[in-house]
Design an enzyme around this catalytic site. Structure first.
Site, mmCIF file in Angstrom:
data_model
loop_
_atom_site.group_PDB
_atom_site.id
_atom_site.type_symbol
_atom_site.label_atom_id
_atom_site.label_comp_id
_atom_site.label_asym_id
_atom_site.label_seq_id
_atom_site.Cartn_x
_atom_site.Cartn_y
_atom_site.Cartn_z
ATOM 1 N N GLY A 280 27.583 -45.646 24.723
ATOM 2 C CA GLY A 280 26.366 -45.645 23.739
ATOM 3 C C GLY A 280 25.990 -44.181 23.529
ATOM 4 N N GLY A 281 27.070 -43.300 23.736
ATOM 5 C CA GLY A 281 26.945 -41.803 23.738
ATOM 6 C C GLY A 281 26.804 -41.261 22.334
ATOM 7 N N GLY A 282 26.582 -42.125 21.408
ATOM 8 C CA GLY A 282 26.549 -41.548 19.953
ATOM 9 C C GLY A 282 25.316 -41.629 19.379
ATOM 10 N N ARG B 114 30.388 -49.134 19.467
ATOM 11 C CA ARG B 114 31.301 -50.160 18.526
ATOM 12 C C ARG B 114 31.724 -49.163 17.294
ATOM 13 N NH1 ARG B 114 26.820 -54.420 18.533
ATOM 14 N NH2 ARG B 114 25.597 -52.326 18.020
ATOM 15 N N ARG C 88 31.582 -55.313 25.705
ATOM 16 C CA ARG C 88 31.609 -56.751 26.033
ATOM 17 C C ARG C 88 32.855 -57.341 26.437
ATOM 18 N NH1 ARG C 88 27.470 -58.562 21.105
ATOM 19 N NH2 ARG C 88 28.945 -56.803 19.965
ATOM 20 N N SER D 93 18.457 -68.207 19.886
ATOM 21 C CA SER D 93 19.637 -69.100 19.983
ATOM 22 C C SER D 93 20.208 -68.671 21.408
ATOM 23 C CB SER D 93 20.524 -68.866 18.832
ATOM 24 O OG SER D 93 21.207 -67.708 19.005
ATOM 25 N N TYR E 110 10.958 -53.033 33.700
ATOM 26 C CA TYR E 110 10.710 -54.289 33.750
ATOM 27 C C TYR E 110 11.837 -55.053 34.453
ATOM 28 C CZ TYR E 110 13.079 -54.299 29.060
ATOM 29 O OH TYR E 110 13.781 -54.223 27.843
ATOM 30 N N LYS F 102 18.863 -56.526 32.875
ATOM 31 C CA LYS F 102 18.715 -55.192 33.623
ATOM 32 C C LYS F 102 18.272 -55.534 35.016
ATOM 33 C CE LYS F 102 18.410 -52.045 30.031
ATOM 34 N NZ LYS F 102 19.430 -50.868 29.776
#
Ligand code: HXC
Ligand code: NAP
Length: 294
Positions: free
Chosen positions: A22-24, A47, A75, A113, A156, A171
């Site tokens: 997630g470095g972008g 992604r 994932r 869902s 949290y 988390k």
């Protein structure tokens, strides 16, 4: 000097290669920028390869470091294994993994869902597991030591939180993984730590957690005793410290950087900070008078 400035000395990360999932965008991008400024090479993954390519150009222009963008949905284990291979083929060795990628949105849990719940668990918990396992196996097989795994969690993870239940659940799992592997894989020369940030405004988080006028309705800065949100650089400073050798004796720790936010919510009488100063004289008198009677 203040918290918006860079903490470590120049070239502190010279010769190091760090993978940031997630470095972008958001906090991942801010931490990546600082690691580059400190002389590291950084593999940024997510992604969206078009976004990563743009960020590579932007950050290489602004810093001296080298960025390798790799499309990888955390994932899927086979994509993570391919990302490990590409990273190693490009840089020879990887020194640190920053598990930062996440998915989240607010929702009453009964509206979710099964797939919506799974999606968050899969990105956050399974994604962190996939990257940790793939890099761990690679390092163990190749007998590489002095590795750091840093996981981004939230406060949290231990308090729990309504309306973000899949994220809180995931988390909490990441935190348990951090502490468990800090012990189990210390024998291989790996350190595991986590950071629990309080509110640090990013588009990704704010669009999903405070959509529409919720931003104004629930000003998160007001929940923080220090009365402000976090600056990206102060998080980057903490992440760089935990990845650097300066934190060599810190292992299995979660460091909260939230201006005291979660403790303010936790203390039973913390709401008394709303009582004006001049009311305390009257309150003290009332309390003392009760004591004399009993
Ligand atoms: C209910 C929802 C929903 C919503 C999606 N879904 N949004 N259900 N309310 N608002 C459901 C979908 O209908 C689907 O279920 C399932 O979730 C998966 O949705 P997709 O859109 O197919 O998934 P995907 O394209 O993989 O996108 C994942 C995502 C998205 C998590 C939904 O928001 C995303 O890409 N997020 C990445 C970035 C992010 O979330 N950043 C914030 C991190 S902030 P069905 O059953 O219909 O198939 C953070 C901060 C924590 O973690 C602490 C802050 C203080
Ligand atoms: P963000 O900008 O939305 O970052 C999330 C990143 O994860 C994006 O780069 C996204 O990239 C990537 N990602 C999402 N799903 C992925 C997948 N399946 N595979 C690979 N990458 C994926 O949000 P942020 O605020 O910077 O959050 C960063 C981290 O900080 C997260 O772990 C979050 O939980 C944590 N955090 C943030 C705050 C805050 O206040 N901002 C507070 C506490 C904790 P793509 O969409 O391109 O895949």
């Amino acid at each position: 000097m203040n918290y918006t400035q860079r903490m470590l000395r120049d070239n502190a990360f010279k010769g190091k290669t760090i993978v940031v999932t997630g470095g972008g965008s958001g906090l991942g991008k801010a931490m990546t920028k600082y690691f580059l400024e400190l002389g590291a090479n950084v593999v940024i993954t997510s992604r969206n390869i078009e976004k990563l390519e743009k960020v590579k150009i932007e950050l290489e222009e602004k810093t001296k470091g080298k960025v390798l963008p790799v499309a990888c949905d955390v994932r899927h284990y086979e994509q993570v294994e391919a990302m490990v291979k590409t990273s190693v083929n490009t840089f020879g060795k990887i020194d640190a993994l920053l598990n930062n990628a996440a998915g989240n949105f607010i929702s009453p849990t009964e509206r979710l869902s099964a797939n919506a719940f799974d999606t968050i668990i899969d990105i956050v918990l399974k994604g962190t597991k996939n990257c940790t396992l793939a890099f761990g196996k690679h390092w163990i097989t190749n007998k590489e030591i002095d590795k750091v795994i840093l996981n981004i969690v939230t406060t949290y993870a231990w308090t729990g939180s309504a309306y973000v239940v899949p994220s809180a659940t995931a988390k909490a799992g990441v935190l348990a993984m951090t502490r468990s592997l800090a012990v189990e894989w210390a024998k291989y020369g790996f350190r595991f730590n986590a950071i629990a940030p309080g509110p640090f405004p990013t588009k990704g988080a704010w669009d999903r957690l405070l959509p529409g006028n919720l931003k104004e309705k629930f000003d998160l800065a007001k929940k923080v005793p220090l009365k402000r949100v976090g600056e990206h650089q102060e998080l980057a400073n903490l992440a760089a410290y935990l990845i650097s050798d300066f934190s060599a004796y810190i292992n299995g720790e979660v460091i909260t950087i939230d201006g005291g936010e979660w403790l303010k919510g936790a203390g039973q009488f913390n709401m008394l900070d709303q009582i004006p100063e001049d009311m305390w004289d009257m309150l003290e008198k009332m309390i003392r008078s009760k004591k004399r009677k009993s």
